[in-house]
Design a protein around this motif. Structure first.
Motif, PDB file in Angstrom:
ATOM      1  N   GLY A 284       9.827  -5.153   7.305  1.00 26.67           N
ATOM      2  CA  GLY A 284       9.235  -5.078   8.642  1.00 26.67           C
ATOM      3  C   GLY A 284       8.113  -4.046   8.654  1.00 26.67           C
ATOM      4  N   LEU A 285       7.308  -4.066   9.707  1.00 28.82           N
ATOM      5  CA  LEU A 285       6.135  -3.187   9.746  1.00 28.82           C
ATOM      6  C   LEU A 285       6.508  -1.715   9.632  1.00 28.82           C
ATOM      7  CD1 LEU A 285       3.656  -4.741  12.309  1.00 28.82           C
ATOM      8  CD2 LEU A 285       3.516  -4.603   9.811  1.00 28.82           C
ATOM      9  N   ASP A 286       7.562  -1.312  10.338  1.00 25.01           N
ATOM     10  CA  ASP A 286       7.957   0.095  10.299  1.00 25.01           C
ATOM     11  C   ASP A 286       8.385   0.500   8.896  1.00 25.01           C
ATOM     12  OD1 ASP A 286       7.356   0.365  12.904  1.00 25.01           O
ATOM     13  OD2 ASP A 286       9.419   0.142  13.634  1.00 25.01           O
ATOM     14  N   ALA A 287       9.191  -0.371   8.286  1.00 20.59           N
ATOM     15  CA  ALA A 287       9.683  -0.073   6.937  1.00 20.59           C
ATOM     16  C   ALA A 287       8.513   0.009   5.958  1.00 20.59           C
ATOM     17  CB  ALA A 287      10.674  -1.146   6.499  1.00 20.59           C
ATOM     18  N   LEU A 288       7.549  -0.897   6.123  1.00 17.86           N
ATOM     19  CA  LEU A 288       6.394  -0.899   5.221  1.00 17.86           C
ATOM     20  C   LEU A 288       5.562   0.369   5.403  1.00 17.86           C
ATOM     21  CD1 LEU A 288       5.011  -4.560   5.196  1.00 17.86           C
ATOM     22  CD2 LEU A 288       6.076  -3.294   3.325  1.00 17.86           C
ATOM     23  N   ARG A 289       5.391   0.732   6.657  1.00 19.86           N
ATOM     24  CA  ARG A 289       4.607   1.933   6.941  1.00 19.86           C
ATOM     25  C   ARG A 289       5.271   3.149   6.280  1.00 19.86           C
ATOM     26  NH1 ARG A 289       4.188   1.394  12.508  1.00 19.86           N
ATOM     27  NH2 ARG A 289       2.500  -0.094  12.366  1.00 19.86           N
ATOM     28  N   ALA A 290       6.586   3.244   6.428  1.00 20.52           N
ATOM     29  CA  ALA A 290       7.314   4.376   5.840  1.00 20.52           C
ATOM     30  C   ALA A 290       7.188   4.364   4.318  1.00 20.52           C
ATOM     31  CB  ALA A 290       8.779   4.304   6.254  1.00 20.52           C
ATOM     32  N   LEU A 291       7.271   3.173   3.764  1.00 22.31           N
ATOM     33  CA  LEU A 291       7.205   3.037   2.312  1.00 22.31           C
ATOM     34  C   LEU A 291       5.831   3.456   1.783  1.00 22.31           C
ATOM     35  CD1 LEU A 291       8.711   0.105   0.383  1.00 22.31           C
ATOM     36  CD2 LEU A 291       6.318   0.614   0.006  1.00 22.31           C
ATOM     37  N   LEU A 292       4.786   3.008   2.482  1.00 23.38           N
ATOM     38  CA  LEU A 292       3.427   3.361   2.053  1.00 23.38           C
ATOM     39  C   LEU A 292       3.189   4.863   2.225  1.00 23.38           C
ATOM     40  CD1 LEU A 292       1.468   0.277   3.438  1.00 23.38           C
ATOM     41  CD2 LEU A 292       2.015   0.799   1.058  1.00 23.38           C
ATOM     42  N   GLY A 293       3.770   5.419   3.300  1.00 21.48           N
ATOM     43  CA  GLY A 293       3.656   6.858   3.531  1.00 21.48           C
ATOM     44  C   GLY A 293       4.272   7.642   2.375  1.00 21.48           C
ATOM     45  N   ARG A 294       5.388   7.147   1.896  1.00 14.94           N
ATOM     46  CA  ARG A 294       6.083   7.829   0.809  1.00 14.94           C
ATOM     47  C   ARG A 294       5.282   7.752  -0.482  1.00 14.94           C
ATOM     48  NH1 ARG A 294      12.332   6.322   0.792  1.00 14.94           N
ATOM     49  NH2 ARG A 294      12.870   7.199  -1.247  1.00 14.94           N
TER      50      ARG A 294
END
Ligand SMILES: Nc1ncnc2c1ncn2[C@@H]1O[C@H](COP(=O)(O)OP(=O)(O)OP(=O)(O)O)[C@@H](O)[C@H]1O
Ligand SMILES: [Mg+2]
Length: 360
Positions: A284-294
């Motif tokens: 999902g978008l939130d999970a992807l955002r968190a993953l890219l942030g990491r």
């Protein structure tokens, strides 16, 4: 061609909610020494869509033939609309409509004549037959070609006329054996709308299909038939929940980036050879955002990223150990390629290759 399907009020008797339209236990059928059905149990609530899913030769048509009294089972019991297929076949026939796998139209007759012939076979009065024919021609978008011979119809038009014929008697339960095989994506969607409007009117629909996407789209419950047995049964979501979950696949251009990312995602599954990490998550978008942030925080960039969501193909492979016949058919990509919610690479995201990946 217009593709609207008008909901049609049922002229038949009211159907009690929450009753069971089709039930079967221990259905068996063999042809010679070949066991086709090896003990099938079914329970289909009235007013729902049930999809029987299976590859070529799984026994889908045989099941439909038994439930519609066209073929006798060797063992077991089945009730359709409250009638036993073995002891009350006439009761079953009066309550059902069947659209076979291959269109059963008279090519020499026009669309209207085909429908009137069916009304005649069902012994509807002249006036009722005319009214019903008119209504069905409209509803199935074939009024414009009512006076053309069926021989001149395209596959999609034939399918529509075929189903219209099935509905002349206003059946409680209709059996559609592979209703969209051979149809183009647009005609397939029109067919789906028809099924939905039938169910909205209270009809129970039993359909067979090789298209996982079709079962996913339409069915309240799905049964997977393989080797003469039902190997899984449930809603699309329940079936999907039975296999490994979604994950995000990250590929890196070099081993330095790969190792840095691996350190940032200690829980990820590693594929050292291909410099690929698989991170569990729904994509999902939130999970992807968190993953890219990491990844950013670790100072690495992925060469590519793709989200893998299990679809019914994966379920089928997991349950049966083999894919569907259709999964390798490149002509059906419209029906197959809808399970991935987001993808940045196009390799390995469809059909059997993605299914294999999820199981590795
Ligand atoms: N009348 C028959 N005589 C002998 N064998 C039969 C007969 N009808 C079906 N079979 C066999 O039973 C098996 C199941 O056939 P069935 O038509 O039910 O499969 P299906 O799931 O509908 O397949 P498809 O997707 O190709 O339509 C096949 O091996 C078929 O050859
Ligand atoms: Mg068949």
């Amino acid at each position: 061609m217009r593709s609207s399907v008008m909901p049609m009020p049922h002229s038949g008797s009211a159907r009690p909610p929450s009753s069971v339209a089709v039930s079967a236990s221990g259905l068996r059928k063999s042809y010679g020494d070949k066991t086709v059905l090896d003990g099938i149990d079914l329970r289909i609530p009235a007013g729902t869509v049930f999809a029987l899913l299976g590859p070529n030769g799984a026994g889908k048509t045989t099941t439909v033939q038994i439930l519609s009294t066209l073929v006798a089972a060797d063992g077991g019991q089945a009730l359709v609309a409250g009638h036993d297929v073995a002891t009350s076949p006439d009761g079953v026939r009066a309550a059902i409509g069947v659209t076979g796998q291959f269109a059963a139209l008279d090519d020499l007759l026009t669309a209207e004549e085909n429908l009137l012939l069916m009304a005649d076979l069902l012994r509807l009065g002249k006036r009722e037959a005319r009214a019903r024919t008119r209504e069905l021609l409209q509803r199935f978008d074939i009024a414009d070609v009512a006076h053309k011979r069926a021989a001149t119809f395209s596959g999609g038009m034939r399918r529509r006329l075929d189903i219209a014929m099935t509905l002349v008697g206003d059946p409680q339960v209709i059996f559609l054996d592979e209703p969209t095989t051979g149809l183009d994506p647009r005609s397939r969607r029109t067919m789906w709308e028809m099924v939905r409007s039938l169910v909205a009117g209270g009809t129970t629909v039993f359909l067979t299909t090789q298209y996982l996407e079709e079962a996913d789209q339409l069915a309240d419950r799905i049964a997977v038939l393989d080797g003469g047995r039902i190997v899984a049964e449930g809603t699309a979501d329940e079936l999907k929940a039975r296999i490994p979950g979604s994950h995000v696949r990250l590929r890196f251009a070099d081993s330095t980036a790969y190792e840095r990312a691996a350190a940032a995602f200690p829980g990820a599954a590693r594929d050292d050879e291909n410099l690929v990490l698989r991170v569990a998550g729904d994509g999902g978008l939130d999970a992807l955002r968190a993953l890219l942030g990491r990844l950013d925080a670790a100072g690495v960039r992925a060469a590519d990223l793709s989200v893998h969501t299990p679809d019914l193909d994966d379920v089928f492979l997991a349950l049966t150990g083999h894919g569907t016949a259709r999964a390798t058919d490149t002509g059906t990509t419209d029906a197959m390629n809808t399970g991935t919610t987001a993808t940045a690479d196009t390799t390995g995201t469809s059909g059997p290759s993605r299914a294999q990946e999820n199981l590795r």
